[in-house]
Design a protein around this motif. Structure first.
Motif: not given
Ligand SMILES: N[C@@H](CCC(=O)N[C@@H](CS)C(=O)NCC(=O)O)C(=O)O
Length: 223
Positions: A13, A51, A65, A101
């Motif tokens: 990510w 987190g 994100d 995603h």
């Protein structure tokens, strides 16, 4: 700006956010948080509201994100053309990025990066290779990728080697998948890539200069 990421050899990510910011020519510092070991949980808690990584700290705000960071970058750096200029291409590019995603879960879980149950580390960058998974759910995800690559390259790929020709946001989202195909030795020809269009696209992602920089940094010992 500061980009908080996970271990560069395995943080799929985080790689997306890095690729997008690099494409924009953004100036940012990097903080790498280990994804395992005693420093992981406190490091994530200290720097990430969710987190999880990636997180981008900008103007006193922590954006978390990879998709949110990418959308921020598209707003802040319009000249980078992170979304295709053509409206139809742009609508589909957003669909593709969102599908990546929130989908491709079999590929993500069965072709994971990081430490597996047997204690083997699966990286996006090393010369190491892992056996090809044989489940039907992975095969379905790979066929879906091949179908997207074949359609978008045929319709919009004339301007360059990437999904919509020139490099754009879906390419950032598919680069970690390309690295998984390489690591898990998945031959796209076994999944409908009859003319090799998807494999050629994957090769372009793995040769993209910002990805090569990331891969080099990932194997460099840093303080
Ligand atoms: N949807 C999130 C996913 C982020 C994510 O799952 N990051 C993983 C590392 S690749 C993480 O931070 N895991 C730490 C944890 O779950 O404790 C994004 O796109 O940023």
């Amino acid at each position: 700006m500061e980009l908080i990421i996970g271990d560069m050899s395995v943080a799929t990510w985080s790689l997306r956010a890095w690729l997008v910011l690099k494409r924009c020519g953004a100036e940012f510092t990097l903080r790498e948080i280990p994804m395992s070991g005693p420093e992981s949980a406190p490091g994530l808690a200290a720097h990430s509201p969710s987190g999880k990584v990636p997180v981008l700290k900008v103007d006193g705000v922590a954006i978390w994100d990879s998709l949110a960071i990418s959308v921020f970058a598209a707003e802040r750096y319009p000249e980078a053309k992170l979304w295709p200029v053509d409206a139809h291409a742009r609508w589909l590019a957003r669909s593709v990025a969102c599908e990546m995603h929130s989908g491709f879960s079999a590929l993500r879980s069965e072709c994971a990066t990081g430490l597996d149950a047997a204690g083997v580390v699966h990286t996006m960058v090393g010369p190491d290779r892992a056996p090809t998974p044989t489940s039907e759910s992975v095969a379905a995800d790979v066929r879906r990728f091949v179908s997207i690559a074949t359609e978008m390259r045929a319709r919009f790929g004339a301007g360059g080697p990437y999904l919509f020709g020139e490099w754009s946001m879906p390419d950032a989202f598919f680069t970690p998948l390309a690295a998984r195909f390489r690591h898990y030795q998945i031959d796209l020809a076994d999944h409908g890539d009859v003319d090799g269009v998807a494999a050629t696209y994957v090769a372009a992602l793995l040769q993209q200069p910002d990805f090569l920089d990331w891969a080099e940094l990932a194997v460099t010992v840093r303080p």
